[in-house]
Design a protein around this motif. Structure first.
Motif, PDB file in Angstrom:
ATOM      1  N   GLY A   1       0.828  -1.193   0.000  1.00 37.96           N
ATOM      2  CA  GLY A   1       0.000   0.000   0.000  1.00 37.96           C
ATOM      3  C   GLY A   1       0.862   1.241   0.000  1.00 37.96           C
ATOM      4  N   LEU A   2       0.274   2.337   0.426  1.00 40.97           N
ATOM      5  CA  LEU A   2       0.963   3.622   0.423  1.00 40.97           C
ATOM      6  C   LEU A   2       2.271   3.568   1.204  1.00 40.97           C
ATOM      7  N   LYS A   3       2.283   2.793   2.303  1.00 36.55           N
ATOM      8  CA  LYS A   3       3.443   2.800   3.201  1.00 36.55           C
ATOM      9  C   LYS A   3       4.135   1.440   3.311  1.00 36.55           C
ATOM     10  N   ILE A   4       3.770   0.492   2.466  1.00 32.87           N
ATOM     11  CA  ILE A   4       4.389  -0.839   2.527  1.00 32.87           C
ATOM     12  C   ILE A   4       4.694  -1.347   1.121  1.00 32.87           C
ATOM     13  N   GLU A   5       5.913  -1.878   0.938  1.00 27.92           N
ATOM     14  CA  GLU A   5       6.324  -2.465  -0.338  1.00 27.92           C
ATOM     15  C   GLU A   5       7.022  -3.790  -0.062  1.00 27.92           C
TER      16      GLU A   5
ATOM     17  N   VAL B   1      12.290   3.052  -2.281  1.00 24.89           N
ATOM     18  CA  VAL B   1      12.766   3.702  -1.063  1.00 24.89           C
ATOM     19  C   VAL B   1      12.561   5.214  -1.156  1.00 24.89           C
ATOM     20  N   ILE B   2      12.944   5.780  -2.299  1.00 27.32           N
ATOM     21  CA  ILE B   2      12.773   7.220  -2.527  1.00 27.32           C
ATOM     22  C   ILE B   2      11.304   7.601  -2.438  1.00 27.32           C
TER      23      ILE B   2
ATOM     24  N   GLY C   1       7.518   4.621   5.521  1.00 27.04           N
ATOM     25  CA  GLY C   1       6.957   3.274   5.463  1.00 27.04           C
ATOM     26  C   GLY C   1       8.011   2.196   5.570  1.00 27.04           C
ATOM     27  N   ASP C   2       7.623   0.974   5.187  1.00 18.78           N
ATOM     28  CA  ASP C   2       8.496  -0.191   5.325  1.00 18.78           C
ATOM     29  C   ASP C   2       8.666  -0.912   3.993  1.00 18.78           C
ATOM     30  N   LEU C   3       9.907  -1.245   3.685  1.00 20.26           N
ATOM     31  CA  LEU C   3      10.234  -2.079   2.531  1.00 20.26           C
ATOM     32  C   LEU C   3      10.696  -3.425   3.071  1.00 20.26           C
ATOM     33  N   LEU C   4       9.980  -4.489   2.696  1.00 15.26           N
ATOM     34  CA  LEU C   4      10.277  -5.829   3.203  1.00 15.26           C
ATOM     35  C   LEU C   4      10.954  -6.659   2.119  1.00 15.26           C
ATOM     36  N   ILE C   5      12.142  -7.181   2.418  1.00 15.93           N
ATOM     37  CA  ILE C   5      12.852  -8.068   1.511  1.00 15.93           C
ATOM     38  C   ILE C   5      12.688  -9.492   2.013  1.00 15.93           C
ATOM     39  N   GLY C   6      12.237 -10.390   1.122  1.00 11.61           N
ATOM     40  CA  GLY C   6      11.991 -11.767   1.523  1.00 11.61           C
ATOM     41  C   GLY C   6      10.516 -12.061   1.690  1.00 11.61           C
ATOM     42  N   VAL C   7       9.693 -11.142   1.153  1.00 13.31           N
ATOM     43  CA  VAL C   7       8.236 -11.306   1.207  1.00 13.31           C
ATOM     44  C   VAL C   7       7.688 -11.256  -0.214  1.00 13.31           C
ATOM     45  N   ASP C   8       6.864 -12.236  -0.568  1.00 10.43           N
ATOM     46  CA  ASP C   8       6.289 -12.304  -1.914  1.00 10.43           C
ATOM     47  C   ASP C   8       5.231 -11.230  -2.106  1.00 10.43           C
TER      48      ASP C   8
ATOM     49  N   SER D   1      12.889  11.724  -9.385  1.00  4.49           N
ATOM     50  CA  SER D   1      12.292  11.576  -8.069  1.00  4.49           C
ATOM     51  C   SER D   1      11.037  10.722  -8.191  1.00  4.49           C
ATOM     52  N   TYR D   2      10.631  10.112  -7.087  1.00  6.76           N
ATOM     53  CA  TYR D   2       9.484   9.195  -7.096  1.00  6.76           C
ATOM     54  C   TYR D   2       8.609   9.424  -5.874  1.00  6.76           C
ATOM     55  N   ILE D   3       7.335   9.103  -6.008  1.00  8.26           N
ATOM     56  CA  ILE D   3       6.383   9.186  -4.914  1.00  8.26           C
ATOM     57  C   ILE D   3       5.481   7.959  -4.956  1.00  8.26           C
ATOM     58  N   ARG D   4       4.759   7.722  -3.873  1.00  5.03           N
ATOM     59  CA  ARG D   4       3.808   6.627  -3.832  1.00  5.03           C
ATOM     60  C   ARG D   4       2.434   7.117  -4.262  1.00  5.03           C
ATOM     61  N   VAL D   5       1.813   6.358  -5.119  1.00  3.90           N
ATOM     62  CA  VAL D   5       0.414   6.569  -5.490  1.00  3.90           C
ATOM     63  C   VAL D   5      -0.280   5.235  -5.241  1.00  3.90           C
ATOM     64  N   GLY D   6      -1.009   5.152  -4.131  1.00  3.87           N
ATOM     65  CA  GLY D   6      -1.580   3.865  -3.734  1.00  3.87           C
ATOM     66  C   GLY D   6      -0.462   2.894  -3.391  1.00  3.87           C
TER      67      GLY D   6
END
Length: 214
Positions: free
Chosen positions: A15-19, A34-35, A43-50, A118-123
């Motif tokens: 979502g907006l705050k999770i990848e 991350v950017i 938010g949180d970036l999880l490595i090792g999650v499908d 630069s990048y932002i989250r949309v949904g």
């Protein structure tokens, strides 16, 4: 951070705050995520999650962390500090959580050759920020009063917004018969003055009147 806490994050879905990322392959692409998180809401970036939220883990998770941490340090400008948590699933596999703050130094960007992106989250997606989003982020970094002159351009804009509810830069430029760069400056100034709200989109941003946001 515990495995249970990782599963709670994973169950929320992207979502907006999770990848989620299965592994740190193509680190430049992951750095964009991350950017986007740092520029939007943290938010949180999880490595090792499908992608479906399965906490499957990744072999040699320390190497994954090393690769991504190095990329964050070398590719993101200005510098961005993140917290990193490692959670072991078993002797061979683990999960990494990169906790990214809503950065006071935004907009952060990726330096690619002579281009700054630069990048932002949309949904649940990370998209390249428009020039208008970039400028609004830059202005909001140091809050200040914005003074503007309410002239004929603004009158045309506000009338169109009252009739349609929203407008894009291209629509405003065409309606007011002004160059896109001037339309952009006018819209950004009104967003900074808290008169308009900028809605970033993957294809084309749009603007609404602030009072309509409730």
């Amino acid at each position: 951070m515990t495995l249970q806490e990782v599963k709670v994050l994973a169950n929320k879905g992207e979502g907006l705050k999770i990848e989620f990322k299965k592994k740190a392959a193509f680190p430049e692409k992951i750095v964009r995520e991350v950017i986007a998180l740092a520029n939007t809401a943290g938010g949180d970036l999880l490595i090792g999650v499908d992608d479906d939220g399965t906490v499957s883990g990744q072999r040699y998770i320390e190497e994954e962390i090393f690769i991504l941490e190095k990329s964050i340090r070398e590719l993101i400008f200005p510098d961005l500090r993140v917290e990193i948590f490692t959670v072991k699933l078993n002797e061979k596999k683990g999960v990494a959580v990169f906790r990214i703050p809503l950065s006071p130094d935004r907009p952060h960007y990726l330096n690619v050759g002579d281009r700054k992106q630069s990048y932002i989250r949309v949904g649940d997606r990370s998209v390249q920020a428009s020039r208008e989003v970039w400028e609004v982020l830059r202005r909001n970094r140091v809050p200040r009063d914005t003074i503007f002159t309410y002239g004929w351009k603004e009158e045309i804009l506000m009338k169109a917004l009252e009739e349609k509810g929203q407008i894009t830069l291209k629509e405003f430029s065409k309606l007011a018969k002004i160059p896109p760069f001037l339309a952009s400056k006018t819209l950004v100034r009104l967003v900074s003055a808290n008169v308009l709200v900028l809605h970033p989109q993957e294809m084309e941003d749009y603007f609404t009147i602030k009072s309509q946001e409730g």
